[in-house]
Motif scaffolding. Structure first.
Motif, short mmCIF file in Angstrom:
data_model
loop_
_atom_site.label_atom_id
_atom_site.label_comp_id
_atom_site.label_asym_id
_atom_site.label_seq_id
_atom_site.Cartn_x
_atom_site.Cartn_y
_atom_site.Cartn_z
N LEU A 71 10.93 12.08 -9.47
CA LEU A 71 11.24 11.81 -8.06
C LEU A 71 10.75 10.53 -7.70
O LEU A 71 11.14 9.94 -6.65
N ASN A 72 10.00 9.73 -8.90
CA ASN A 72 9.33 8.68 -8.39
C ASN A 72 10.34 7.39 -7.95
O ASN A 72 10.08 6.74 -6.67
N ALA A 73 11.61 7.08 -8.33
CA ALA A 73 12.45 6.17 -7.98
C ALA A 73 13.04 6.49 -6.70
O ALA A 73 13.21 5.64 -5.68
N VAL B 95 3.05 5.92 -2.93
CA VAL B 95 4.21 6.73 -3.36
C VAL B 95 4.35 6.82 -4.77
O VAL B 95 4.50 7.83 -5.38
N SER B 96 4.08 5.69 -5.38
CA SER B 96 4.07 5.58 -7.05
C SER B 96 3.15 6.44 -7.48
O SER B 96 3.28 7.19 -8.73
N ARG B 97 1.94 6.81 -7.07
CA ARG B 97 0.86 7.46 -7.76
C ARG B 97 0.90 9.04 -7.16
O ARG B 97 0.66 9.66 -8.07
N ASN B 98 1.84 9.19 -6.09
CA ASN B 98 1.51 10.47 -5.60
C ASN B 98 2.92 11.26 -5.89
O ASN B 98 2.92 12.68 -5.73
N ALA B 99 4.13 10.84 -6.06
CA ALA B 99 5.13 11.25 -6.13
C ALA B 99 5.46 11.85 -7.59
O ALA B 99 4.84 11.06 -8.56
N PRO B 100 6.03 13.12 -7.95
CA PRO B 100 6.18 13.46 -8.94
C PRO B 100 7.44 12.47 -9.98
O PRO B 100 8.10 11.95 -9.26
N ALA B 101 7.12 12.62 -11.29
CA ALA B 101 7.62 11.75 -12.02
C ALA B 101 9.29 11.52 -12.06
O ALA B 101 9.90 10.67 -11.83
N LEU C 116 0.81 -1.20 0.01
CA LEU C 116 0.01 0.15 0.06
C LEU C 116 0.85 1.26 -0.04
O LEU C 116 0.42 2.25 -0.73
N ALA C 117 1.88 1.29 0.89
CA ALA C 117 2.85 2.42 0.70
C ALA C 117 3.25 2.61 -0.56
O ALA C 117 3.47 3.65 -1.12
N LEU C 118 3.88 1.56 -0.97
CA LEU C 118 4.53 1.76 -2.46
C LEU C 118 3.80 2.27 -3.47
O LEU C 118 3.82 3.11 -4.32
N ALA C 119 2.44 1.77 -3.54
CA ALA C 119 1.26 2.35 -4.58
C ALA C 119 0.90 3.79 -4.15
O ALA C 119 0.71 4.56 -5.10
N MET D 164 11.66 8.37 -4.34
CA MET D 164 10.68 8.12 -3.30
C MET D 164 10.23 6.92 -2.97
O MET D 164 10.02 6.51 -1.81
N MET D 165 10.56 6.00 -3.88
CA MET D 165 10.36 4.33 -3.78
C MET D 165 11.45 4.13 -2.87
O MET D 165 11.12 3.15 -1.84
N GLY D 166 12.61 4.38 -3.03
CA GLY D 166 13.77 4.08 -2.43
C GLY D 166 13.58 4.53 -0.88
O GLY D 166 13.91 3.79 0.04
N LEU D 167 13.15 5.73 -0.58
CA LEU D 167 12.91 6.26 0.42
C LEU D 167 11.79 5.42 1.29
O LEU D 167 11.64 5.33 2.47
N ALA D 168 10.67 5.05 0.54
CA ALA D 168 9.78 4.05 1.15
C ALA D 168 10.30 2.98 1.67
O ALA D 168 10.14 2.41 2.80
N TYR D 169 11.24 2.17 0.88
CA TYR D 169 12.00 1.01 1.51
C TYR D 169 12.90 1.38 2.85
O TYR D 169 13.11 0.47 3.56
N LEU D 170 13.41 2.60 2.51
CA LEU D 170 14.22 3.19 3.72
C LEU D 170 13.33 3.31 5.22
O LEU D 170 13.92 2.74 6.14
N THR D 171 12.22 3.54 4.95
CA THR D 171 11.27 3.69 6.18
C THR D 171 10.87 2.32 6.62
O THR D 171 10.94 1.82 7.85
N LEU D 172 10.69 1.43 5.77
CA LEU D 172 10.62 -0.06 6.15
C LEU D 172 11.72 -0.61 7.00
O LEU D 172 11.62 -1.28 8.01
#
Length: 80
Positions: A16-18, A8-14, A3-6, A20-28
């Motif tokens: 910065l998308n990758a 981020v991928s939907r709301n992050a600017p194009a 859910l977090a990855l979805a 922001m996905m890396g930051l999502a994994y960093l939070t995990l």
């Protein structure tokens, strides 16, 4: 995590998308590290205090949502 990855991928600017996905994994990673650290407190605190600590952490998250939820919704609505 899906859910977090979805989200981020939907709301992050194009551009910065990758990132922001890396930051999502960093939070995990940080969350998993914190869970492991909290687990070490079970014996020193005892069962009752340990569960109370978990309840306090959950309650503080709920208070944060109540305090900042409207502002976050406003920011997300402004960025289509």
């Amino acid at each position: 995590m899906a859910l977090a990855l979805a989200f981020v991928s939907r709301n992050a600017p194009a551009p910065l998308n990758a990132t922001m996905m890396g930051l999502a994994y960093l939070t995990l990673f940080i969350a998993s590290f914190a869970i492991g650290w909290l687990g070490t407190l079970y014996e020193p605190l005892g069962p009752t205090a340990f569960r109370a600590l978990h309840a306090a952490i959950g309650a503080s998250g709920g208070v944060a949502v109540l305090l900042f939820g409207q502002a976050i919704q406003h920011v997300l609505a402004a960025n289509p």
